[in-house]
Design a protein around this motif. Structure first.
Motif, PDB file in Angstrom:
ATOM      1  N   LEU A 298       0.830  -1.209   0.000  1.00  0.00           N
ATOM      2  CA  LEU A 298       0.000   0.000   0.000  1.00  0.00           C
ATOM      3  C   LEU A 298       0.860   1.253   0.000  1.00  0.00           C
ATOM      4  CD1 LEU A 298      -2.694  -1.142   2.580  1.00  0.00           C
ATOM      5  CD2 LEU A 298      -3.154  -0.554   0.189  1.00  0.00           C
ATOM      6  N   ASP A 299       1.930   1.218   0.778  1.00  0.00           N
ATOM      7  CA  ASP A 299       2.816   2.373   0.856  1.00  0.00           C
ATOM      8  C   ASP A 299       3.519   2.618  -0.482  1.00  0.00           C
ATOM      9  OD1 ASP A 299       4.284   4.440   2.429  1.00  0.00           O
ATOM     10  OD2 ASP A 299       5.988   3.175   1.915  1.00  0.00           O
ATOM     11  N   ARG A 300       3.925   1.571  -1.169  1.00  0.00           N
ATOM     12  CA  ARG A 300       4.675   1.723  -2.420  1.00  0.00           C
ATOM     13  C   ARG A 300       3.845   2.385  -3.510  1.00  0.00           C
ATOM     14  NH1 ARG A 300       9.014  -2.723  -4.143  1.00  0.00           N
ATOM     15  NH2 ARG A 300       9.941  -0.800  -4.947  1.00  0.00           N
ATOM     16  N   VAL A 301       2.518   2.195  -3.476  1.00  0.00           N
ATOM     17  CA  VAL A 301       1.676   2.787  -4.522  1.00  0.00           C
ATOM     18  C   VAL A 301       0.912   4.012  -4.022  1.00  0.00           C
ATOM     19  CG1 VAL A 301       1.442   0.585  -5.712  1.00  0.00           C
ATOM     20  CG2 VAL A 301      -0.307   1.263  -4.047  1.00  0.00           C
ATOM     21  N   GLY A 302       1.228   4.486  -2.810  1.00  0.00           N
ATOM     22  CA  GLY A 302       0.621   5.715  -2.313  1.00  0.00           C
ATOM     23  C   GLY A 302      -0.814   5.590  -1.866  1.00  0.00           C
ATOM     24  N   LEU A 303      -1.203   4.438  -1.305  1.00  0.00           N
ATOM     25  CA  LEU A 303      -2.584   4.237  -0.876  1.00  0.00           C
ATOM     26  C   LEU A 303      -2.725   4.046   0.635  1.00  0.00           C
ATOM     27  CD1 LEU A 303      -4.250   1.892  -3.553  1.00  0.00           C
ATOM     28  CD2 LEU A 303      -4.749   4.306  -3.093  1.00  0.00           C
ATOM     29  N   THR A 304      -1.702   4.358   1.398  1.00  0.00           N
ATOM     30  CA  THR A 304      -1.770   4.137   2.846  1.00  0.00           C
ATOM     31  C   THR A 304      -2.940   4.886   3.470  1.00  0.00           C
ATOM     32  OG1 THR A 304       0.617   3.784   2.983  1.00  0.00           O
ATOM     33  CG2 THR A 304      -0.522   4.406   5.009  1.00  0.00           C
ATOM     34  N   ALA A 305      -3.141   6.135   3.079  1.00  0.00           N
ATOM     35  CA  ALA A 305      -4.200   6.946   3.677  1.00  0.00           C
ATOM     36  C   ALA A 305      -5.593   6.452   3.306  1.00  0.00           C
ATOM     37  CB  ALA A 305      -4.036   8.406   3.265  1.00  0.00           C
ATOM     38  N   ALA A 306      -5.713   5.787   2.145  1.00  0.00           N
ATOM     39  CA  ALA A 306      -7.028   5.306   1.681  1.00  0.00           C
ATOM     40  C   ALA A 306      -7.212   3.811   1.911  1.00  0.00           C
ATOM     41  CB  ALA A 306      -7.194   5.626   0.198  1.00  0.00           C
ATOM     42  N   ALA A 307      -6.331   3.194   2.691  1.00  0.00           N
ATOM     43  CA  ALA A 307      -6.363   1.739   2.850  1.00  0.00           C
ATOM     44  C   ALA A 307      -7.653   1.239   3.474  1.00  0.00           C
ATOM     45  CB  ALA A 307      -5.168   1.288   3.700  1.00  0.00           C
ATOM     46  N   GLY A 308      -8.291   2.061   4.331  1.00  0.00           N
ATOM     47  CA  GLY A 308      -9.507   1.619   4.998  1.00  0.00           C
ATOM     48  C   GLY A 308     -10.787   1.919   4.235  1.00  0.00           C
ATOM     49  N   LYS A 309     -10.678   2.615   3.105  1.00  0.00           N
ATOM     50  CA  LYS A 309     -11.865   2.971   2.318  1.00  0.00           C
ATOM     51  C   LYS A 309     -12.311   1.789   1.465  1.00  0.00           C
ATOM     52  CE  LYS A 309     -11.931   7.038   0.392  1.00  0.00           C
ATOM     53  NZ  LYS A 309     -11.727   8.176  -0.561  1.00  0.00           N
ATOM     54  N   LYS A 310     -13.644   1.643   1.296  1.00  0.00           N
ATOM     55  CA  LYS A 310     -14.178   0.576   0.449  1.00  0.00           C
ATOM     56  C   LYS A 310     -13.694   0.770  -0.990  1.00  0.00           C
ATOM     57  CE  LYS A 310     -17.144  -1.711   3.213  1.00  0.00           C
ATOM     58  NZ  LYS A 310     -16.599  -1.294   4.519  1.00  0.00           N
ATOM     59  N   ALA A 311     -13.331  -0.324  -1.655  1.00  0.00           N
ATOM     60  CA  ALA A 311     -12.799  -0.245  -3.017  1.00  0.00           C
ATOM     61  C   ALA A 311     -13.824   0.326  -3.994  1.00  0.00           C
ATOM     62  CB  ALA A 311     -12.335  -1.622  -3.481  1.00  0.00           C
ATOM     63  N   LYS A 312     -15.121   0.125  -3.722  1.00  0.00           N
ATOM     64  CA  LYS A 312     -16.139   0.649  -4.640  1.00  0.00           C
ATOM     65  C   LYS A 312     -16.156   2.177  -4.644  1.00  0.00           C
ATOM     66  CE  LYS A 312     -19.891   0.218  -1.236  1.00  0.00           C
ATOM     67  NZ  LYS A 312     -21.169  -0.491  -0.941  1.00  0.00           N
ATOM     68  N   ALA A 313     -15.593   2.790  -3.597  1.00  0.00           N
ATOM     69  CA  ALA A 313     -15.527   4.248  -3.532  1.00  0.00           C
ATOM     70  C   ALA A 313     -14.237   4.793  -4.131  1.00  0.00           C
ATOM     71  CB  ALA A 313     -15.658   4.704  -2.083  1.00  0.00           C
ATOM     72  N   TYR A 314     -13.357   3.908  -4.589  1.00  0.00           N
ATOM     73  CA  TYR A 314     -12.092   4.345  -5.175  1.00  0.00           C
ATOM     74  C   TYR A 314     -12.317   4.945  -6.554  1.00  0.00           C
ATOM     75  CZ  TYR A 314      -8.878   2.101  -1.801  1.00  0.00           C
ATOM     76  OH  TYR A 314      -8.158   1.774  -0.685  1.00  0.00           O
ATOM     77  N   SER A 315     -11.535   5.935  -6.891  1.00  0.00           N
ATOM     78  CA  SER A 315     -11.508   6.448  -8.256  1.00  0.00           C
ATOM     79  C   SER A 315     -10.812   5.426  -9.154  1.00  0.00           C
ATOM     80  CB  SER A 315     -10.743   7.771  -8.314  1.00  0.00           C
ATOM     81  OG  SER A 315      -9.361   7.547  -8.019  1.00  0.00           O
ATOM     82  N   LEU A 316     -10.897   5.656 -10.475  1.00  0.00           N
ATOM     83  CA  LEU A 316     -10.237   4.743 -11.418  1.00  0.00           C
ATOM     84  C   LEU A 316      -8.741   4.675 -11.138  1.00  0.00           C
ATOM     85  CD1 LEU A 316     -10.170   2.943 -13.932  1.00  0.00           C
ATOM     86  CD2 LEU A 316     -10.065   5.026 -15.331  1.00  0.00           C
ATOM     87  N   GLY A 317      -8.132   5.841 -10.899  1.00  0.00           N
ATOM     88  CA  GLY A 317      -6.708   5.859 -10.627  1.00  0.00           C
ATOM     89  C   GLY A 317      -6.354   5.107  -9.349  1.00  0.00           C
ATOM     90  N   MET A 318      -7.174   5.238  -8.294  1.00  0.00           N
ATOM     91  CA  MET A 318      -6.929   4.521  -7.038  1.00  0.00           C
ATOM     92  C   MET A 318      -7.082   3.016  -7.228  1.00  0.00           C
ATOM     93  SD  MET A 318      -8.897   7.138  -4.475  1.00  0.00           S
ATOM     94  CE  MET A 318      -8.661   6.174  -2.977  1.00  0.00           C
ATOM     95  N   LYS A 319      -8.059   2.621  -8.030  1.00  0.00           N
ATOM     96  CA  LYS A 319      -8.229   1.192  -8.309  1.00  0.00           C
ATOM     97  C   LYS A 319      -7.010   0.646  -9.061  1.00  0.00           C
ATOM     98  CE  LYS A 319     -13.289   1.233  -8.440  1.00  0.00           C
ATOM     99  NZ  LYS A 319     -14.501   1.161  -9.305  1.00  0.00           N
TER     100      LYS A 319
END
Length: 321
Positions: A128-149
């Motif tokens: 998660l840290d390597r791709v810059g998603l540490t802060a969003a790790a607890g958010k549901k994937a369905k709420a992710y933007s295309l880039g976050m997915k």
């Protein structure tokens, strides 16, 4: 160069062919060699057979003829032994929308029979840290933007050290800063000894990050080799800077320069190729001066990978195949 276990070409195909029911020939006798330690760009216009090739390499579909090997082992026969050493992101990430980003990675890691469950949490946190998603790790994937997915899909491919990464459009949906971060990550992975094989519709991205590339068109391999050599085989456009762009364009057209484009004080075009003797750009410069054109700058631009692509395929660049 050899990879960590002594394999020279981590991907190799010989006569690889895929013909679908109904007769459609998607990949036609492909001979591909991906050197160990390279960042290899896989390019081609829409429908050129790139995704079909990747799916055959990963053992997702059977070839009609020919052979493919990953890490020196035949595919799909050796898939069980090979795939744990390969990270892949193909045709976008497959995610569980009702799970968080972290929970998705835990699920992926749990499905790997070679993954030690005692160190799972640490692997997931690092990915998660390597791709810059540490802060969003607890958010549901369905709420992710295309880039976050896309980032989360890449993280799933990075849960374990890999000898080979196969990435299909890895920067799809990312903003410019995110694209730069993923390019930097790819370079870091390659520096650590991982071979990276990626397809992309962004030629600029391939030029920035790839050491080698292959060009596909209509299911066939057009060329492959180091990126610098592919571009070097193509002549760059002629470029003239002048306060007399209209007159410069007229003179250049009369001298056989084609595809002349005028943009403010800059005139560019393709050098003539039809004569028995190649045209010396210095003669064109002299002709402009004789015609009274005030030339402030004159020269040939460095050929880009896009120039090489168009010259090889005769098509614009639109990758979706």
């Amino acid at each position: 160069m050899l990879d960590v276990l002594g394999v020279r070409d981590v991907i190799e195909t010989r006569g690889l062919t895929k013909r679908y029911r109904g007769g459609q020939l998607a990949v036609d006798r492909l001979d591909l060699s991906v050197p160990a330690g390279s960042v290899f760009g896989f390019l081609g216009p829409n429908g050129s057979g790139k995704t079909t090739t990747i799916r055959m390499l990963m053992g997702l579909i059977e070839p009609t003829a020919g052979s493919a090997s990953l890490l020196g082992r035949p595919m799909p026969r050796a898939a069980r032994a090979v795939l744990p050493q390969v990270g892949a992101l193909i045709e976008g990430p497959a995610l569980y929308g009702y799970l968080s980003g972290r929970e998705n990675l835990v699920r992926y890691d749990s499905a790997d029979p070679t993954a030690d469950p005692r160190t799972r949490r640490a692997r997931v946190t690092e990915a998660l840290d390597r791709v810059g998603l540490t802060a969003a790790a607890g958010k549901k994937a369905k709420a992710y933007s295309l880039g976050m997915k896309q980032r989360l899909g890449l993280a799933s491919a990075l849960l374990r050290p890999r000898r080979l990464l196969v990435l299909d459009e890895p920067t799809n949906g990312l903003d410019p800063q995110g694209m730069r971060e993923i390019r930097t990550l790819i370079r870091e992975l390659a520096a650590d000894g991982t071979t990276v094989f990626l397809s992309s519709h962004l030629l600029d991205e391939i030029e920035q990050v790839c050491t080698h590339a292959a060009v596909m068109a209509q299911g066939r391999l057009i060329t492959q080799g180091p990126v610098a050599e592919l571009a070097a085989g193509t002549r760059g456009r002629l470029a003239v800077t002048t306060p007399d762009p209209g007159e410069a364009a007229r003179v250049l057209k009369e001298l056989g320069v084609t595809d002349v484009v005028v943009a403010e004080d800059r005139v560019s075009g393709e050098l003539p190729t039809g004569g028995a003797e190649p045209v010396d750009p210095a003669d064109l410069n002299a002709a402009l001066v004789r015609a009274g054109v005030r030339v402030r700058a004159f020269g040939q631009e460095r050929a880009s990978l896009e120039d090489a692509f168009v010259a090889l395929t005769g098509e614009g660049f639109d990758v979706a195949g």
